[in-house]
Motif scaffolding. Structure first.
Motif, PDB file in Angstrom:
ATOM      1  N   GLY A 173       3.446  13.577   6.307  1.00 56.84           N
ATOM      2  CA  GLY A 173       4.692  13.090   6.893  1.00 56.84           C
ATOM      3  C   GLY A 173       4.548  11.804   7.683  1.00 56.84           C
ATOM      4  O   GLY A 173       5.320  10.847   7.485  1.00 56.84           O
ATOM      5  N   ARG A 174       3.574  11.745   8.604  1.00 59.33           N
ATOM      6  CA  ARG A 174       3.388  10.526   9.397  1.00 59.33           C
ATOM      7  C   ARG A 174       2.986   9.356   8.498  1.00 59.33           C
ATOM      8  O   ARG A 174       3.356   8.211   8.746  1.00 59.33           O
ATOM      9  N   ALA A 175       2.200   9.634   7.465  1.00 58.80           N
ATOM     10  CA  ALA A 175       1.782   8.577   6.536  1.00 58.80           C
ATOM     11  C   ALA A 175       2.975   8.054   5.740  1.00 58.80           C
ATOM     12  O   ALA A 175       3.090   6.841   5.504  1.00 58.80           O
ATOM     13  N   ASP A 176       3.857   8.950   5.315  1.00 63.16           N
ATOM     14  CA  ASP A 176       5.046   8.519   4.591  1.00 63.16           C
ATOM     15  C   ASP A 176       5.896   7.584   5.454  1.00 63.16           C
ATOM     16  O   ASP A 176       6.454   6.591   4.969  1.00 63.16           O
ATOM     17  N   ALA A 177       6.002   7.919   6.751  1.00 60.72           N
ATOM     18  CA  ALA A 177       6.786   7.087   7.662  1.00 60.72           C
ATOM     19  C   ALA A 177       6.119   5.741   7.912  1.00 60.72           C
ATOM     20  O   ALA A 177       6.792   4.724   8.132  1.00 60.72           O
ATOM     21  N   ALA A 178       4.777   5.714   7.884  1.00 58.31           N
ATOM     22  CA  ALA A 178       4.034   4.494   8.190  1.00 58.31           C
ATOM     23  C   ALA A 178       3.920   3.542   7.010  1.00 58.31           C
ATOM     24  O   ALA A 178       3.776   2.325   7.206  1.00 58.31           O
ATOM     25  N   ALA A 179       3.946   4.067   5.797  1.00 53.78           N
ATOM     26  CA  ALA A 179       3.666   3.254   4.612  1.00 53.78           C
ATOM     27  C   ALA A 179       4.548   2.015   4.482  1.00 53.78           C
ATOM     28  O   ALA A 179       4.039   0.924   4.174  1.00 53.78           O
ATOM     29  N   PRO A 180       5.870   2.097   4.693  1.00 52.80           N
ATOM     30  CA  PRO A 180       6.682   0.867   4.562  1.00 52.80           C
ATOM     31  C   PRO A 180       6.261  -0.229   5.531  1.00 52.80           C
ATOM     32  O   PRO A 180       6.258  -1.411   5.172  1.00 52.80           O
ATOM     33  N   ALA A 181       5.886   0.145   6.766  1.00 50.46           N
ATOM     34  CA  ALA A 181       5.455  -0.855   7.743  1.00 50.46           C
ATOM     35  C   ALA A 181       4.150  -1.513   7.302  1.00 50.46           C
ATOM     36  O   ALA A 181       3.976  -2.734   7.460  1.00 50.46           O
ATOM     37  N   LEU A 182       3.233  -0.743   6.734  1.00 53.28           N
ATOM     38  CA  LEU A 182       1.980  -1.325   6.255  1.00 53.28           C
ATOM     39  C   LEU A 182       2.235  -2.254   5.072  1.00 53.28           C
ATOM     40  O   LEU A 182       1.633  -3.334   4.979  1.00 53.28           O
ATOM     41  N   ARG A 183       3.120  -1.860   4.175  1.00 53.98           N
ATOM     42  CA  ARG A 183       3.451  -2.734   3.042  1.00 53.98           C
ATOM     43  C   ARG A 183       4.027  -4.062   3.531  1.00 53.98           C
ATOM     44  O   ARG A 183       3.665  -5.134   3.037  1.00 53.98           O
ATOM     45  N   ARG A 184       4.951  -3.992   4.503  1.00 51.01           N
ATOM     46  CA  ARG A 184       5.552  -5.219   5.031  1.00 51.01           C
ATOM     47  C   ARG A 184       4.497  -6.106   5.684  1.00 51.01           C
ATOM     48  O   ARG A 184       4.495  -7.333   5.513  1.00 51.01           O
ATOM     49  N   PHE A 185       3.601  -5.491   6.441  1.00 53.77           N
ATOM     50  CA  PHE A 185       2.582  -6.272   7.134  1.00 53.77           C
ATOM     51  C   PHE A 185       1.661  -6.972   6.140  1.00 53.77           C
ATOM     52  O   PHE A 185       1.368  -8.170   6.291  1.00 53.77           O
ATOM     53  N   VAL A 186       1.198  -6.251   5.133  1.00 49.59           N
ATOM     54  CA  VAL A 186       0.305  -6.860   4.149  1.00 49.59           C
ATOM     55  C   VAL A 186       1.028  -7.977   3.395  1.00 49.59           C
ATOM     56  O   VAL A 186       0.443  -9.035   3.116  1.00 49.59           O
ATOM     57  N   ALA A 187       2.307  -7.781   3.067  1.00 47.03           N
ATOM     58  CA  ALA A 187       3.066  -8.819   2.363  1.00 47.03           C
ATOM     59  C   ALA A 187       3.160 -10.089   3.209  1.00 47.03           C
ATOM     60  O   ALA A 187       3.011 -11.209   2.691  1.00 47.03           O
ATOM     61  N   GLN A 188       3.396  -9.925   4.513  1.00 46.40           N
ATOM     62  CA  GLN A 188       3.459 -11.090   5.390  1.00 46.40           C
ATOM     63  C   GLN A 188       2.097 -11.761   5.505  1.00 46.40           C
ATOM     64  O   GLN A 188       1.995 -12.994   5.545  1.00 46.40           O
ATOM     65  N   LEU A 189       1.051 -10.946   5.562  1.00 44.77           N
ATOM     66  CA  LEU A 189      -0.300 -11.498   5.646  1.00 44.77           C
ATOM     67  C   LEU A 189      -0.637 -12.288   4.390  1.00 44.77           C
ATOM     68  O   LEU A 189      -1.237 -13.368   4.452  1.00 44.77           O
ATOM     69  N   ARG A 190      -0.234 -11.768   3.235  1.00 50.21           N
ATOM     70  CA  ARG A 190      -0.478 -12.478   1.977  1.00 50.21           C
ATOM     71  C   ARG A 190       0.286 -13.800   1.952  1.00 50.21           C
ATOM     72  O   ARG A 190      -0.221 -14.807   1.467  1.00 50.21           O
ATOM     73  N   ALA A 191       1.528 -13.797   2.481  1.00 48.34           N
ATOM     74  CA  ALA A 191       2.311 -15.031   2.521  1.00 48.34           C
ATOM     75  C   ALA A 191       1.677 -16.041   3.468  1.00 48.34           C
ATOM     76  O   ALA A 191       1.757 -17.257   3.253  1.00 48.34           O
ATOM     77  N   THR A 192       1.023 -15.536   4.495  1.00 45.33           N
ATOM     78  CA  THR A 192       0.388 -16.403   5.483  1.00 45.33           C
ATOM     79  C   THR A 192      -0.881 -17.034   4.936  1.00 45.33           C
ATOM     80  O   THR A 192      -1.156 -18.220   5.155  1.00 45.33           O
ATOM     81  N   ARG A 193      -1.690 -16.233   4.234  1.00 51.29           N
ATOM     82  CA  ARG A 193      -2.960 -16.711   3.669  1.00 51.29           C
ATOM     83  C   ARG A 193      -3.024 -16.306   2.196  1.00 51.29           C
ATOM     84  O   ARG A 193      -3.763 -15.389   1.821  1.00 51.29           O
ATOM     85  N   PRO A 194      -2.253 -16.967   1.334  1.00 54.19           N
ATOM     86  CA  PRO A 194      -2.168 -16.525  -0.069  1.00 54.19           C
ATOM     87  C   PRO A 194      -3.481 -16.612  -0.833  1.00 54.19           C
ATOM     88  O   PRO A 194      -3.668 -15.874  -1.809  1.00 54.19           O
ATOM     89  N   ALA A 195      -4.401 -17.465  -0.417  1.00 56.13           N
ATOM     90  CA  ALA A 195      -5.661 -17.608  -1.153  1.00 56.13           C
ATOM     91  C   ALA A 195      -6.757 -16.691  -0.635  1.00 56.13           C
ATOM     92  O   ALA A 195      -7.831 -16.618  -1.224  1.00 56.13           O
ATOM     93  N   ALA A 196      -6.505 -15.991   0.458  1.00 53.18           N
ATOM     94  CA  ALA A 196      -7.548 -15.153   1.062  1.00 53.18           C
ATOM     95  C   ALA A 196      -7.730 -13.851   0.294  1.00 53.18           C
ATOM     96  O   ALA A 196      -6.795 -13.341  -0.346  1.00 53.18           O
ATOM     97  N   ARG A 197      -8.929 -13.314   0.360  1.00 53.29           N
ATOM     98  CA  ARG A 197      -9.225 -11.991  -0.196  1.00 53.29           C
ATOM     99  C   ARG A 197      -8.915 -10.965   0.887  1.00 53.29           C
ATOM    100  O   ARG A 197      -9.505 -10.994   1.969  1.00 53.29           O
ATOM    101  N   VAL A 198      -7.974 -10.059   0.628  1.00 54.33           N
ATOM    102  CA  VAL A 198      -7.528  -9.073   1.618  1.00 54.33           C
ATOM    103  C   VAL A 198      -7.998  -7.686   1.211  1.00 54.33           C
ATOM    104  O   VAL A 198      -7.837  -7.288   0.043  1.00 54.33           O
TER     105      VAL A 198
END
Length: 322
Positions: A173-198
């Motif tokens: 349950g807690r993971a289901d609630a957290a997953a959208p926030a993690l997806r958003r964060f990683v997407a923003q990080l990728r937009a910030t450093r598109p060439a980086a290996r994440v």
């Protein structure tokens, strides 16, 4: 007399664990202090660029938010929380985000994000919050030292973690609630450093969070360590193109957690198959002889191997170190 099938024993173990946790948590929770008030954080623009000037502006904004939370904690009479926040607001600390409410949400950066070619995002497990943040920070610092230059580590405390002894830690349950926030964060990080290996580094219950967020996530690696499961029956069930790695120290008590899922009318108990089992299908890396909290310990086998994975290298063979 023949023994019961393994699946039946696992179901009984999961139900027993849920009952025990349901009884134990109200008793232990009675002694817990009331929630520490904190103001809502100021709205921040989405991460779009990683120039030093842009990042400095964001770090300054989150520092102001931390100071506001420190004042609220001090006014509430919680000196321990106020001291933790005072340290977080230090001029050398860099936070991409901060929210002091409901146990705390943070994303702290170690290293120069504007120049990083390799970025590791640490996703912690149970009982991690502002008052127990030091262990997450210590692991992030140790990993940054192991990775060396042109790397950054982000300690992502972006969700309300369950208690180690709680019904919530037995369900996704807690993971289901957290997953959208993690997806958003990683997407923003990728937009910030598109060439980086994440790479996502997922400890304990954090592995369940990563498993729930994995589908379509633009990362090179998902590393599950000290994991009770990833909310899936196998690596293919994560629906990711990332390389899925798994490791567990021989002294980690998590090995004794029942690895299965039991669907009940209103919830699911259990966190899925064992990620280090051959049938799960992850690439297993040597994780030494340490315990559940030893994976990012300086000088350890798992720290070295996790750093090699983040760097795109093959993990080293295990040696005599813990």
């Amino acid at each position: 007399m023949a023994s019961r099938p393994r699946s039946s024993r696992t179901r009984r173990a999961l139900l027993a664990a849920l009952v025990i946790a349901s009884v134990a948590v109200p008793v232990s929770g009675a002694a817990r202090p009331s929630a520490v008030p904190a103001p809502a954080p100021a709205a921040l623009a989405p991460l779009r660029d990683a120039t030093p000037a842009d990042l400095a502006e964001r770090y300054a904004a989150t520092r102001n938010g931390i100071r506001d939370a420190e004042r609220a904690a001090a006014a509430h009479g919680d000196r321990k929380r106020a001291a933790v926040l005072r340290a977080m607001a230090g001029p050398e600390r860099r936070f991409l985000s901060f929210d002091g409410r409901d146990g705390g949400r943070t994303a702290e950066v170690f290293g120069d994000l504007s120049r990083a070619g390799r970025i590791a995002v640490l996703v912690p497990g149970s009982d991690t919050g502002l008052d127990r943040y030091a262990r997450l920070r210590a692991g992030a610092k140790a990993l940054k030292r192991e990775l060396g230059g042109r790397s950054a580590v982000v300690a992502w405390l972006g969700y309300r973690t369950p208690g180690t002894v709680s019904p919530q830690v037995l369900t996704p349950g807690r993971a289901d609630a957290a997953a959208p926030a993690l997806r958003r964060f990683v997407a923003q990080l990728r937009a910030t450093r598109p060439a980086a290996r994440v790479s996502l580094l997922c400890h304990s219950y954090g592995a369940v969070v990563c498993g729930r967020a994995a589908a379509g996530l633009d990362v090179a690696d998902i590393v599950l360590y000290g994991s009770p499961g990833a909310g899936a029956d196998d690596a293919a069930g994560l629906r990711t193109r990332a390389t899925v790695w798994a490791g567990r120290g021989t002294g980690d008590w998590i090995a004794h957690v029942p690895h299965a899922r039991l669907r009940l009318p209103f919830t699911t108990v259990g966190l899925g198959a064992d990620p280090v089992a051959p049938e799960f299908g992850a690439r297993v890396f040597p994780a030494g002889r340490g315990g559940h909290s030893d994976y990012l310990r300086p000088g350890s086998v798992p720290l070295e191997n996790i750093a090699r994975i983040v760097s795109g290298e093959t993990p080293a063979q295990e040696d005599r170190r813990a």
